[in-house]
Design a protein around this motif. Structure first.
Motif, PDB file in Angstrom:
ATOM      1  N   MET A  71     -32.152  37.350  36.882  1.00  0.00           N
ATOM      2  CA  MET A  71     -32.174  35.996  36.361  1.00  0.00           C
ATOM      3  C   MET A  71     -31.300  35.904  35.124  1.00  0.00           C
ATOM      4  SD  MET A  71     -35.244  33.872  34.799  1.00  0.00           S
ATOM      5  CE  MET A  71     -34.977  34.749  33.305  1.00  0.00           C
ATOM      6  N   PHE A  94     -25.167  34.820  32.187  1.00  0.00           N
ATOM      7  CA  PHE A  94     -25.041  34.608  30.749  1.00  0.00           C
ATOM      8  C   PHE A  94     -24.827  35.931  30.032  1.00  0.00           C
ATOM      9  CE2 PHE A  94     -27.353  30.824  31.942  1.00  0.00           C
ATOM     10  CZ  PHE A  94     -26.721  29.864  31.172  1.00  0.00           C
ATOM     11  N   THR A  95     -23.943  35.920  29.089  1.00  0.00           N
ATOM     12  CA  THR A  95     -23.864  37.095  28.239  1.00  0.00           C
ATOM     13  C   THR A  95     -24.890  36.906  27.138  1.00  0.00           C
ATOM     14  OG1 THR A  95     -22.276  36.103  26.762  1.00  0.00           O
ATOM     15  CG2 THR A  95     -21.386  37.292  28.643  1.00  0.00           C
ATOM     16  N   ARG A  96     -25.205  37.990  26.442  1.00  0.00           N
ATOM     17  CA  ARG A  96     -26.214  37.936  25.393  1.00  0.00           C
ATOM     18  C   ARG A  96     -25.836  36.928  24.308  1.00  0.00           C
ATOM     19  NH1 ARG A  96     -28.463  43.478  23.163  1.00  0.00           N
ATOM     20  NH2 ARG A  96     -29.202  43.457  25.293  1.00  0.00           N
ATOM     21  N   VAL A 100     -26.253  33.300  25.414  1.00  0.00           N
ATOM     22  CA  VAL A 100     -27.671  32.906  25.464  1.00  0.00           C
ATOM     23  C   VAL A 100     -28.170  32.574  24.062  1.00  0.00           C
ATOM     24  CG1 VAL A 100     -30.012  33.764  25.877  1.00  0.00           C
ATOM     25  CG2 VAL A 100     -28.226  34.204  27.538  1.00  0.00           C
ATOM     26  N   ILE A 101     -27.881  33.464  23.132  1.00  0.00           N
ATOM     27  CA  ILE A 101     -28.362  33.258  21.761  1.00  0.00           C
ATOM     28  C   ILE A 101     -27.746  31.996  21.164  1.00  0.00           C
ATOM     29  CG2 ILE A 101     -28.356  34.227  19.422  1.00  0.00           C
ATOM     30  CD1 ILE A 101     -28.462  37.001  20.833  1.00  0.00           C
ATOM     31  N   LEU A 133     -29.364  28.896  22.658  1.00  0.00           N
ATOM     32  CA  LEU A 133     -30.724  28.672  22.163  1.00  0.00           C
ATOM     33  C   LEU A 133     -30.706  28.163  20.721  1.00  0.00           C
ATOM     34  CD1 LEU A 133     -32.721  31.742  23.571  1.00  0.00           C
ATOM     35  CD2 LEU A 133     -32.618  29.418  24.452  1.00  0.00           C
ATOM     36  N   THR A 142     -29.536  24.550  20.732  1.00  0.00           N
ATOM     37  CA  THR A 142     -30.601  23.673  21.251  1.00  0.00           C
ATOM     38  C   THR A 142     -31.687  23.463  20.207  1.00  0.00           C
ATOM     39  OG1 THR A 142     -30.175  24.703  23.386  1.00  0.00           O
ATOM     40  CG2 THR A 142     -32.095  23.298  23.259  1.00  0.00           C
ATOM     41  N   SER A 143     -32.048  24.549  19.526  1.00  0.00           N
ATOM     42  CA  SER A 143     -33.090  24.457  18.498  1.00  0.00           C
ATOM     43  C   SER A 143     -32.667  23.519  17.381  1.00  0.00           C
ATOM     44  CB  SER A 143     -33.385  25.835  17.907  1.00  0.00           C
ATOM     45  OG  SER A 143     -33.809  26.689  18.900  1.00  0.00           O
ATOM     46  N   LEU A 168     -32.815  19.973  18.580  1.00  0.00           N
ATOM     47  CA  LEU A 168     -34.189  19.465  18.706  1.00  0.00           C
ATOM     48  C   LEU A 168     -34.793  19.146  17.334  1.00  0.00           C
ATOM     49  CD1 LEU A 168     -35.627  21.876  21.434  1.00  0.00           C
ATOM     50  CD2 LEU A 168     -35.255  19.421  21.657  1.00  0.00           C
ATOM     51  N   VAL A 169     -34.616  20.080  16.395  1.00  0.00           N
ATOM     52  CA  VAL A 169     -35.175  19.861  15.057  1.00  0.00           C
ATOM     53  C   VAL A 169     -34.555  18.620  14.424  1.00  0.00           C
ATOM     54  CG1 VAL A 169     -35.343  20.804  12.722  1.00  0.00           C
ATOM     55  CG2 VAL A 169     -35.718  22.296  14.667  1.00  0.00           C
ATOM     56  N   ASP A 223     -35.893  15.435  16.076  1.00  0.00           N
ATOM     57  CA  ASP A 223     -37.285  15.152  15.703  1.00  0.00           C
ATOM     58  C   ASP A 223     -37.396  14.711  14.249  1.00  0.00           C
ATOM     59  OD1 ASP A 223     -39.944  14.841  16.113  1.00  0.00           O
ATOM     60  OD2 ASP A 223     -40.462  16.954  15.949  1.00  0.00           O
ATOM     61  N   MET A 224     -36.655  15.373  13.372  1.00  0.00           N
ATOM     62  CA  MET A 224     -36.725  15.019  11.954  1.00  0.00           C
ATOM     63  C   MET A 224     -36.176  13.609  11.702  1.00  0.00           C
ATOM     64  SD  MET A 224     -38.040  17.652  10.288  1.00  0.00           S
ATOM     65  CE  MET A 224     -37.488  17.857   8.628  1.00  0.00           C
ATOM     66  N   VAL A 251     -37.605  12.094  21.602  1.00  0.00           N
ATOM     67  CA  VAL A 251     -38.544  13.185  21.332  1.00  0.00           C
ATOM     68  C   VAL A 251     -39.979  12.702  21.548  1.00  0.00           C
ATOM     69  CG1 VAL A 251     -39.450  14.694  19.524  1.00  0.00           C
ATOM     70  CG2 VAL A 251     -36.994  14.407  19.766  1.00  0.00           C
ATOM     71  N   VAL A 271     -40.638  12.567  25.201  1.00  0.00           N
ATOM     72  CA  VAL A 271     -40.876  13.905  25.784  1.00  0.00           C
ATOM     73  C   VAL A 271     -42.290  14.372  25.450  1.00  0.00           C
ATOM     74  CG1 VAL A 271     -40.174  16.343  25.705  1.00  0.00           C
ATOM     75  CG2 VAL A 271     -38.444  14.564  25.766  1.00  0.00           C
ATOM     76  N   GLU A 309     -32.781  39.265  26.518  1.00  0.00           N
ATOM     77  CA  GLU A 309     -32.250  37.946  26.898  1.00  0.00           C
ATOM     78  C   GLU A 309     -33.304  37.100  27.576  1.00  0.00           C
ATOM     79  OE1 GLU A 309     -28.549  38.359  29.082  1.00  0.00           O
ATOM     80  OE2 GLU A 309     -28.198  40.135  27.867  1.00  0.00           O
ATOM     81  N   PHE A 324     -38.374  30.854  24.169  1.00  0.00           N
ATOM     82  CA  PHE A 324     -37.947  29.494  23.833  1.00  0.00           C
ATOM     83  C   PHE A 324     -38.743  28.464  24.641  1.00  0.00           C
ATOM     84  CE2 PHE A 324     -35.304  25.741  24.045  1.00  0.00           C
ATOM     85  CZ  PHE A 324     -34.857  25.622  22.743  1.00  0.00           C
ATOM     86  N   LEU A 379     -40.232  19.428  16.437  1.00  0.00           N
ATOM     87  CA  LEU A 379     -39.906  20.028  17.744  1.00  0.00           C
ATOM     88  C   LEU A 379     -38.750  21.004  17.573  1.00  0.00           C
ATOM     89  CD1 LEU A 379     -40.907  19.443  20.695  1.00  0.00           C
ATOM     90  CD2 LEU A 379     -38.879  18.077  20.956  1.00  0.00           C
ATOM     91  N   THR A 403     -37.756  28.137  18.453  1.00  0.00           N
ATOM     92  CA  THR A 403     -36.847  29.093  17.812  1.00  0.00           C
ATOM     93  C   THR A 403     -37.577  30.385  17.442  1.00  0.00           C
ATOM     94  OG1 THR A 403     -35.800  27.165  16.819  1.00  0.00           O
ATOM     95  CG2 THR A 403     -35.143  29.313  15.952  1.00  0.00           C
ATOM     96  N   ASP A 456     -37.464  38.560  39.779  1.00  0.00           N
ATOM     97  CA  ASP A 456     -36.431  37.776  40.473  1.00  0.00           C
ATOM     98  C   ASP A 456     -36.913  37.393  41.866  1.00  0.00           C
ATOM     99  OD1 ASP A 456     -34.605  37.842  38.416  1.00  0.00           O
ATOM    100  OD2 ASP A 456     -33.904  39.843  38.987  1.00  0.00           O
TER     101      ASP A 456
END
Lengths: 366, 173
Positions: A1, A5-7, A10-11, A14, A17-18, A21-22, A25-26, A32, A35, B57, B64, B78, B83, B167
């Protein structure tokens, strides 16, 4: 799965996205809220089922860990109820009289504000915020900011509203703040009791009138037993001692019999405003920013704290919050910090009342 | 029907379903128990265990998702929980990758440490976005209790996460 994506990707994804989102929302984004509402719709039934299934486990745990505390608390509460039953009767009469006086002078009272009674159905699962969830919402007229009370006093304010539920931020939450009044009772010196008689209806009861050795004079009326007392009825007081009365309120042709008796102006409780702030779980809220005035004098432990109200305050005036449990004095012109012993127990909330109150500045003109 | 089966076979959908149940436990029974006045964090166990089971990963992504679900029932902004839980999941997986032959006690240790870091990061993150009052000395007690309880729970949850995040099987045609 996720093998494509490479590491780093992905980081980075994320983190982005964080941050998004923050930020959303703020800034109070409606998406928001949508959701959250949508997830709530899916999650509530699951939570309900889990609650029913796990309730016996919770009861067993509480039975094991809280039994001794419960027995002690039960004993203490029985004593407390016994002590307060007598005081409650006299208080009812005082409250009614105060409400009549406020109504007579066209001042707002809590009794004139609509409310929505509701039940606490959940608490915040976080260790870092103090909120509870109630089972009434927008359909009952509840809006964000409205004050929430239980039988003892203020417990918090509404911070989120959905159609049939709402989230209440408790008074202990660090984000909670409210304008309050501290009622400081004037200090009396050594007293010399002298007995006078006050007629209550047809019966005669004894009252102790105390005279201070200082310039202040306090008159205290204690009614240990009130036969035939009807709460809310006006108690005619025939003054046989030197109790000051409002001259205009004496009924002509009835001698000294009067409907209202007040203490001298110098002995009225003094009030000072400050800001109440929550400090988190396990810590008592504090009151700061008190304007220090010499007339106000030293703040006594046990002085009542009530909401201040005002055109911009989210809570109406005179909601009971608690009493001063500790006074922390500070150097210089900084006023003292007061620690507050809350009247309401936030650990055992069940039925609560949301006052459908909106400050004058937020009310829409018709 | 085939589509539904295919959907359930997707690891993230399975994680969402298990996360819903875990969130139910978090908001009900765990909210009630509170040993030493601390609420145990089963959602954080799920995040850390995902990392232990499937690597850093997957642990980050699973953390998350789980943190995002947790955020949706909290009043905090949110994305904060998402995070923090992603970091916890990543950290657990990353640290586990250095262990030559992971044993049950090494997983317990790493799960406990990742949970402790996650619990410590939460008030820090809240302070960073301007929510004060969470960063107090009480955090030490919270970190300790959550770390110990999560270390114990990590062993069964790691097995659960292995099943959740496996998987989908490729059926030969």
């Amino acid at each position: 799965m996720g093998s494509s994506f490479t590491r780093r990707r992905v980081i980075a994804l994320l983190v982005l996205t964080s941050v998004l989102l923050v930020t959303l929302d703020m800034r109070g984004s409606s998406s928001v809220s949508f959701v959250r509402r949508s997830f709530g719709t899916i999650f509530r039934p699951v939570e309900g089922v889990v609650r029913v299934v796990t309730e016996p486990a919770g009861n067993v745990w509480h039975g094991i860990t809280d039994y001794n505390d419960l027995v002690d608390e039960n004993r203490r509460l029985r004593d407390l109820v016994g002590r307060q039953e007598g005081a409650a009767i006299a208080n009812i009469a005082t409250v009614r009289e105060a409400q009549e006086l406020l109504a007579l002078n066209g001042l707002p009272t809590l009794a004139g504000i609509d409310s929505c009674t509701t039940q606490v159905v959940g608490e915040s699962p976080s260790n870092f915020s103090q909120t509870v969830e109630i089972n009434r919402g927008r359909n009952c007229g509840i809006r964000v900011g409205m004050p929430v009370l239980n039988a003892a006093g203020l417990i918090g304010k509404v911070t989120e509203v959905f159609n049939d539920r709402a989230v209440v931020m408790l008074i202990t939450d660090p984000a909670y703040s409210l304008s309050v009044k501290i009622v400081n009772q004037p200090v009396t010196a050594t007293t010399v009791p002298s007995e006078t008689e006050i007629l209550v209806g047809d019966s005669t009861t004894t009252t102790s009138s105390t005279t201070t050795t200082s310039t202040t004079t306090t008159t205290t009326t204690t009614l240990p037993a009130i036969p035939g007392f009807v709460p809310g009825s006006t108690v005619p007081v025939q003054s046989t001692a030197a109790i000051p009365t409002i001259p205009g309120d004496t009924t002509p042709g009835q001698g000294n019999e009067t409907q209202v008796t007040v203490p001298p102006g110098a002995d009225l409780p003094l009030r000072e405003t400050g800001a109440l702030e929550g400090r988190g779980l396990g810590k008592t809220p504090i009151v700061r920013f008190i304007e220090f005035q010499p007339r106000f004098g030293q703040i006594a432990v046990g002085s009542p704290i009530i909401s201040a109200g005002g055109a911009t305050s989210l809570a109406p005036p005179d909601i009971v919050i608690g009493v001063v449990s500790r006074v922390v004095t500070r150097q210089g012109s900084l006023g003292p910090i007061l620690e507050v012993d809350l009247a309401a127990s936030l650990q055992s909330l069940n039925f609560v009342r949301v006052l459908l109150y909106r400050p004058a500045t937020e009310r829409q003109s018709p | 029907m085939m589509r539904l089966v295919a959907l359930v076979e997707r690891p993230m959908f399975r994680l969402f379903l298990v996360g819903l149940v875990a969130l139910g436990l978090q908001t009900t029974v765990l909210n009630d128990l509170r040993p030493f006045g601390v609420i145990l964090q089963i959602m954080l166990v799920l995040a850390a265990s995902s990392g232990l089971a499937r690597g850093s990963e997957v642990g980050a992504i699973a953390g998350f998702l789980v943190g995002f679900m947790y955020d949706l029932v909290l009043t905090t902004p949110l994305g904060i929980g998402a995070t923090v839980f992603a970091i916890a999941g990543y950290l657990a997986g990353f640290a586990n990758s250095f262990v030559h032959e992971p044993t049950w006690w090494s997983r317990m240790l790493l799960g406990g440490v990742a949970s402790a870091v996650g619990t410590l990061l939460m008030p820090l993150a809240l302070a960073m976005v301007g929510i004060e009052g969470a960063l107090t000395t009480r955090v030490v007690v919270i970190v300790g209790v959550v770390a110990v309880s999560n270390a114990v729970l990590c062993v069964p949850f790691e097995k659960l996460c292995r099943w959740i995040l496996k998987d989908p099987e490729v059926v030969p045609i």
